[in-house]
Write an enzyme that holds these catalytic residues in place. Structure first.
Site, PDB file in Angstrom:
ATOM      1  N   GLU A   1       0.890  -1.048   0.100  1.00 26.33           N
ATOM      2  CA  GLU A   1       0.221  -0.032   0.061  1.00 26.33           C
ATOM      3  C   GLU A   1       1.079   1.079  -0.001  1.00 26.33           C
ATOM      4  O   GLU A   1       1.848   1.281   0.886  1.00 26.33           O
ATOM      5  CB  GLU A   1      -0.975  -0.146   1.275  1.00 26.33           C
ATOM      6  CG  GLU A   1      -2.073   1.014   0.983  1.00 26.33           C
ATOM      7  CD  GLU A   1      -3.057   1.154   2.423  1.00 26.33           C
ATOM      8  OE1 GLU A   1      -4.219   1.478   2.070  1.00 26.33           O
ATOM      9  OE2 GLU A   1      -2.415   0.722   3.371  1.00 26.33           O
TER      10      GLU A   1
ATOM     11  N   GLY B   1       3.406   2.378  10.465  1.00 28.45           N
ATOM     12  CA  GLY B   1       3.739   1.354  11.625  1.00 28.45           C
ATOM     13  C   GLY B   1       3.153   0.078  11.338  1.00 28.45           C
ATOM     14  O   GLY B   1       3.716  -0.937  11.980  1.00 28.45           O
ATOM     15  N   ALA B   2       2.183  -0.243  10.967  1.00 25.96           N
ATOM     16  CA  ALA B   2       1.297  -1.554  10.650  1.00 25.96           C
ATOM     17  C   ALA B   2       0.430  -1.348   9.496  1.00 25.96           C
ATOM     18  O   ALA B   2       0.059  -0.489   8.948  1.00 25.96           O
ATOM     19  CB  ALA B   2       0.399  -2.044  11.727  1.00 25.96           C
ATOM     20  N   MET B   3       0.401  -2.617   8.742  1.00 30.75           N
ATOM     21  CA  MET B   3      -0.262  -2.574   7.694  1.00 30.75           C
ATOM     22  C   MET B   3      -1.416  -3.912   7.452  1.00 30.75           C
ATOM     23  O   MET B   3      -0.846  -4.951   7.936  1.00 30.75           O
ATOM     24  CB  MET B   3       0.646  -2.916   6.393  1.00 30.75           C
ATOM     25  CG  MET B   3      -0.190  -3.051   5.076  1.00 30.75           C
ATOM     26  SD  MET B   3      -1.334  -1.815   4.706  1.00 30.75           S
ATOM     27  CE  MET B   3      -2.269  -2.494   3.222  1.00 30.75           C
ATOM     28  N   GLU B   4      -2.226  -3.655   7.120  1.00 29.51           N
ATOM     29  CA  GLU B   4      -3.574  -4.830   7.311  1.00 29.51           C
ATOM     30  C   GLU B   4      -3.697  -5.753   6.265  1.00 29.51           C
ATOM     31  O   GLU B   4      -4.898  -6.088   5.963  1.00 29.51           O
ATOM     32  CB  GLU B   4      -4.909  -3.802   7.042  1.00 29.51           C
ATOM     33  CG  GLU B   4      -5.325  -3.293   5.791  1.00 29.51           C
ATOM     34  CD  GLU B   4      -4.792  -1.644   5.721  1.00 29.51           C
ATOM     35  OE1 GLU B   4      -5.451  -1.054   4.746  1.00 29.51           O
ATOM     36  OE2 GLU B   4      -3.920  -1.360   6.555  1.00 29.51           O
TER      37      GLU B   4
ATOM     38  N   HIS C   1      -6.948  -1.361  15.427  1.00 32.32           N
ATOM     39  CA  HIS C   1      -7.210  -0.663  14.117  1.00 32.32           C
ATOM     40  C   HIS C   1      -7.173  -1.536  12.855  1.00 32.32           C
ATOM     41  O   HIS C   1      -7.634  -1.588  11.960  1.00 32.32           O
ATOM     42  CB  HIS C   1      -5.972   0.343  14.151  1.00 32.32           C
ATOM     43  CG  HIS C   1      -5.928   1.163  12.822  1.00 32.32           C
ATOM     44  ND1 HIS C   1      -6.153   2.632  13.086  1.00 32.32           N
ATOM     45  CD2 HIS C   1      -5.615   0.933  11.537  1.00 32.32           C
ATOM     46  CE1 HIS C   1      -6.087   3.119  11.736  1.00 32.32           C
ATOM     47  NE2 HIS C   1      -5.611   2.409  11.089  1.00 32.32           N
ATOM     48  N   GLU C   2      -5.934  -2.333  12.866  1.00 29.30           N
ATOM     49  CA  GLU C   2      -5.593  -3.219  11.655  1.00 29.30           C
ATOM     50  C   GLU C   2      -6.583  -4.311  11.504  1.00 29.30           C
ATOM     51  O   GLU C   2      -7.044  -4.705  10.280  1.00 29.30           O
ATOM     52  CB  GLU C   2      -4.262  -4.085  12.059  1.00 29.30           C
ATOM     53  CG  GLU C   2      -3.108  -3.077  12.104  1.00 29.30           C
ATOM     54  CD  GLU C   2      -3.125  -1.911  10.918  1.00 29.30           C
ATOM     55  OE1 GLU C   2      -3.410  -2.363   9.688  1.00 29.30           O
ATOM     56  OE2 GLU C   2      -2.716  -0.639  11.062  1.00 29.30           O
TER      57      GLU C   2
ATOM     58  N   HIS D   1      -9.548  -3.004   9.701  1.00 28.69           N
ATOM     59  CA  HIS D   1      -9.540  -3.115   8.189  1.00 28.69           C
ATOM     60  C   HIS D   1      -9.767  -4.268   7.797  1.00 28.69           C
ATOM     61  O   HIS D   1     -10.080  -4.220   6.518  1.00 28.69           O
ATOM     62  CB  HIS D   1      -7.897  -2.828   7.723  1.00 28.69           C
ATOM     63  CG  HIS D   1      -7.586  -1.371   7.898  1.00 28.69           C
ATOM     64  ND1 HIS D   1      -8.195  -0.363   7.364  1.00 28.69           N
ATOM     65  CD2 HIS D   1      -6.648  -0.830   8.606  1.00 28.69           C
ATOM     66  CE1 HIS D   1      -7.622   0.707   7.354  1.00 28.69           C
ATOM     67  NE2 HIS D   1      -6.622   0.565   8.181  1.00 28.69           N
TER      68      HIS D   1
ATOM     69  N   GLU E   1      -9.395   4.449   6.470  1.00 29.25           N
ATOM     70  CA  GLU E   1      -8.517   4.681   7.639  1.00 29.25           C
ATOM     71  C   GLU E   1      -9.276   5.305   8.636  1.00 29.25           C
ATOM     72  O   GLU E   1      -9.173   5.314   9.941  1.00 29.25           O
ATOM     73  CB  GLU E   1      -7.336   5.563   7.297  1.00 29.25           C
ATOM     74  CG  GLU E   1      -6.631   4.836   5.978  1.00 29.25           C
ATOM     75  CD  GLU E   1      -5.875   3.669   6.698  1.00 29.25           C
ATOM     76  OE1 GLU E   1      -5.792   3.253   8.029  1.00 29.25           O
ATOM     77  OE2 GLU E   1      -5.078   3.124   5.992  1.00 29.25           O
TER      78      GLU E   1
END
Length: 885
Positions: free
Chosen positions: A165, A300-303, A336-337, A340, A359
């Site tokens: 992403e 910091g993080a990706m879903e 959060h992740e 998603h 988001e």
């Protein structure tokens, strides 16, 4: 995606069979036709069969992909996305294999990030397979397929991960790399025997090829966008648990999987909560959280669906250094992740214009779920901080609507900002409060079921919310998402009669840099409450004016509960009344009043010194988060005095006088049964008092640092980072050298990264220069260097910006490509030097495309605003301080 400095995440739908997972949305063809695209619309992918052979040592890979495509209209060429690929073979065959085409001409356009295959005859409408053999590059920053090198007690190790992403799947797979081009994926990798390979789906088969190689094939994915595909490879270990029939896992480097225990437990709790909330069960058989050493300037993080990628600092809890704040952050990232997995993965925005659908909603679910599942953390007040992040950016000329027009890859990268995340979250919170939590949830459930495996735009959501709530949500939502800016509700008059207080309200606009700006119009949901009265009153300020009858008589809080996205400006008489009753306000309204007063004061809408009056009115036993916010604001105000020692000293005497008694009450040592917010406040107070130059705090931090070898309790894990930060901030050359030696000797990446960041936080300019020089070496690690330069910019923005621009050729290689256009301007963000405006403009003109300069323009606006505050607002603060010194 979770942004840091801020914060990101995702999940999906149940069917029960592999075939159902791959099903297409009936609405897809029409959405496909409507979607924004940078590629021709004549070809559509439906399935990718990908095989890669990574060569980690040489940072390259061999690839082979066979793509099932639908040709929608006759064409002689096929264009798709790629970056830095060399094609050795391209083949096109009709379904069934009859009538193969001759090898096409291959034209690669690196600037457009495309490859075009031109055939010797037209391709009729129909179904085909497009097969390609190619080679590509493995990077050292978090774009595409990349490598992370890290230290262990057994020596240096290298692991591979992917980050696609927003537009980097094209670095590993020639593909239709746009969110509306959803397809299914089957991934195969030839990897070193003994290393673990991880992807979105479980391993379907594994074969030993001999010669130290193993071929791993993963099960087919559900239908999803290219940016959600994931691949990881390294010396990993994995722990798992079962939740609602799903295997939940954590994957870490070997030896530290125990540090992911809380992340695993949190993921289980969150997954169960979301299965209920969304009304659509998570459809994949497993959900992994993959921890990686290193850092990114972008996220910091990706879903990734079924394989969330998170840097170690946001997922692991190291017993030697992690704090209560770190623990809460780990949960927030998971919340959060995993959100998603539904908002983003199962249902995906059609184009980056509606990125906020991913988001904003993940951020809102993160806050809502943290508050519900961990009430002991008392995180409800954090909603005010979220709103403040958004309003700060939304009140300057360079802001943009929540739903924004995106034309280029770089513009898409810049869309990941506080407007998308924080304003999106704040608007959702306001609208949920307007329609009611039950109706909102019902609308979200309808939206998920209607659009599973498909793509949407914002109005698809509003239609479902309106249908569930029976209220005109769309018009209000459009006001807050299709136009930029911050409404301001003026409380102009209040009168009491018959047991109720009547307010006269008018709507203006809050702006930090355009006092003469023509005011936009919003329909604003307003909630008000007499202080001490349980009853509330609601109205919709429409057309710019409203009257509101509020039960009870007395001072009235407008935006009671702080769910509204607007500033509240009280007339002087009303402000005086509510300030006099400050201690009677609910903590969230105390925080809301303080934040409005701070922002309005610095913008010149009311006396800047009003904020200091509220600070003095805050009792020592106020909610810990109130004092945490006060500490942050005083620290921020202190920065405006840099370079003026005499005035700064006077301000610091006041600030220390307010904060030191609170620290004395909290103490340095944790008490049995202490509330979690108090633990966080302790670190905030020590840190802020250290930065303000409190000699008592500095001496105690130095004493504890010096005593750690002989006294194991001198630096407990909960305070280790905080104490080190104070010591590093005030370090002399000898102390800096000692910290440097500790960083060199450290073998735990999570701790090592922290130590290198601390080396960059010194107030001594000579040592800051040493940190900048160190950042250009290989020593800190490829993904830490850019962060070190950013850390220097916190105290020395002009020094850091000039250094980075002077060494741009080297620094570019240390910054992920998705971040470059905002990284350099961001270094100058905190400057008070008018010359910085020209420097940022010159940088942007030379190195940033004309349509992608929003980050540069925003940095310039912030510098100009800071200079204005220093010149026009600080004199009033000085006068107040002199009066109260």
């Amino acid at each position: 995606m979770r942004r840091f400095l801020v914060s990101a995440i995702a999940l999906s739908l149940a069917t029960g069979s592999a075939g159902a997972l791959a099903q297409t949305s009936a609405a897809m063809p029409s959405l496909q036709a409507q979607a924004t695209t940078q590629l021709p619309r004549n070809v559509r992918p439906t399935h990718y069969d990908v095989a890669i052979v990574p060569h980690a040592a040489s940072l390259s890979f061999d690839g082979r992909v066979t793509i099932a495509i639908d040709v929608l209209e006759p064409t002689t060429s096929i264009t798709l996305n790629q970056i830095d690929m060399t094609f050795s073979s391209v083949r096109l065959a009709p379904e069934g294999g009859k009538g193969k085409f001759a090898a096409p001409k291959v034209a690669v356009d690196q600037e457009a990030q495309t490859a075009t295959f031109t055939f010797d005859r037209p391709i009729p409408v129909g179904q085909y397979t497009l097969a390609m053999d190619y080679t590509g590059k493995i990077g050292t920053q978090a774009n595409g397929l990349f490598a992370i090198d890290y230290d262990t007690k057994a020596g240096k190790k290298r692991a591979l991960y992917t980050q696609f992403e927003n537009s980097d799947a094209r670095r590993m797979i020639p593909s239709w790399d746009e969110p509306a081009h959803k397809a299914t994926f089957t991934l195969e990798a030839t990897v070193p025997t003994g290393e673990m390979a991880v992807s979105n789906m479980p391993v379907a088969s594994s074969a030993d090829l001999g010669g130290g190689l193993t071929r791993v094939r993963f099960a087919p994915s559900p239908k999803m966008s290219t940016y959600l595909l994931f691949f990881g490879l390294g010396e990993f270990e994995r722990a798992t648990a079962q939740t609602d029939g799903v295997e939940v896992g954590v994957v870490t480097q070997k030896g530290v999987v125990s540090q992911a225990k809380f992340a695993l437990e949190s993921s289980q709790a969150v997954l169960h909560e979301y299965n209920d909330y969304f009304g659509v069960p998570y459809p994949l058989p497993k959900l992994d959280n993959v921890a990686s050493p290193g850092r990114s300037q972008f996220f910091g993080a990706m879903e990734n669906w079924g394989a969330i990628y998170t840097f170690e600092y946001a997922l692991l809890l190291d017993p030697t250094i992690s704090t209560q704040s770190d623990k809460q952050s780990v949960f927030s990232v998971a919340a959060h992740e995993i959100a998603h997995q539904w908002f983003g993965d199962l249902v995906t925005m059609s184009w980056w214009d509606d990125l906020w659908l991913n988001e904003g909603f993940a951020s809102w679910m993160e806050g809502r779920t943290t508050e519900k599942l961990h009430p002991e953390w008392n995180t409800a007040l954090s909603a005010v901080d979220v709103r403040e992040r958004a309003m700060s950016l939304d009140a300057v000329a360079t802001t943009h609507p929540v739903v924004q027009h995106v034309e280029t890859v770089e513009q898409a990268s810049q869309a990941f900002d506080s407007i998308t995340y924080s304003k999106g979250e704040a608007v959702i919170r306001m609208l949920e409060g307007y329609v009611g939590a039950d109706a909102w949830r019902d609308g979200v459930r309808r939206y998920m079921k209607a659009h599973a495996y498909g793509n949407t735009v914002s109005d698809d959501l509003w239609r479902q919310i309106e249908a569930a709530a029976g209220k005109p949500v769309t018009s209000i939502a459009h006001d807050f998402t299709l136009q930029p800016g911050v409404p301001m509700i003026r409380v102009e008059q209040a009168s009491c009669a018959g047991g109720k207080t009547t307010l006269t309200l008018s709507q203006g606009e809050f702006t930090k840099d355009r006092p003469d700006k023509a005011t936009l119009s919003w329909r604003v949901p307003v909630i008000a409450q007499v202080v001490g009265n349980r009853d509330i009153a609601r109205t919709l300020v429409e057309g710019g004016h409203a009257k509101l009858d509020v039960p009870g008589c007395g001072p009235v809080v407008v935006n009671a509960g702080q769910s509204g996205y607007y500033r509240t400006l009280y007339a002087p008489k009303q402000f005086a009344a509510i300030s006099a009753g400050f201690t009677r306000l609910a903590p969230i309204d105390q925080l809301g009043l303080m934040n409005d007063t701070w922002a309005l004061g610095l913008a010149g809408q009311q006396p800047a010194s009003d904020y200091l009056d509220l600070v003095k009115a805050t009792p020592p036993d106020a909610d810990p988060q109130i004092w945490g916010d006060v500490a942050a604001s005083l620290d921020s105000l202190d920065a405006y005095y840099r370079g003026d020692a005499e005035r700064q000293a006077r301000f610091r005497r006041f600030a220390i006088k307010q904060l030191a008694p609170v620290l004395a009450r909290v103490g340095w040592e944790e008490k049995p049964g202490e509330a979690d917010p108090v633990k966080i406040l302790r670190t905030q107070l020590i840190s802020t008092l250290g930065e303000l130059g409190d000699s008592t705090v500095i001496a105690e931090a130095r004493r504890r640092y010096a005593a750690q070898a002989s006294d194991p309790g001198a630096m407990p894990a909960a305070l280790r980072k905080t104490i080190l930060a104070v010591v590093a901030h005030h370090a002399d050359a000898a102390t800096w050298n000692r910290l440097h030696a500790e960083a060199q000797a450290e073998k735990t990446p999570l701790v090592k990264d922290e130590l290198y960041a601390l080396l960059s936080s010194t107030q001594d300019e000579t040592l800051a220069k040493r940190a900048l020089e160190l950042a250009l070496t290989d020593e800190p690690g490829a993904t830490n260097s850019a962060g070190m330069i950013s850390m220097v910019s916190g105290l020395h923005p002009d020094l850091a910006f000039d250094f980075a621009v002077a060494h741009r050729a080297q620094v570019d290689g240390m910054v992920d490509t998705t971040s470059r256009s905002r990284y350099y301007p961001g270094l100058g963000y905190g400057s008070l030097d008018p010359a910085m405006v020209g420097k940022i403009k010159a940088y942007a003109a030379a190195h940033v495309a004309a349509g992608s300069r929003r980050a540069s323009d925003t940095a310039i606006a912030n510098v100009q605003y800071r200079i204005k505050v220093r010149n026009e607002r600080l004199p009033a603060v000085d006068g107040w301080l002199q009066k109260h010194d």
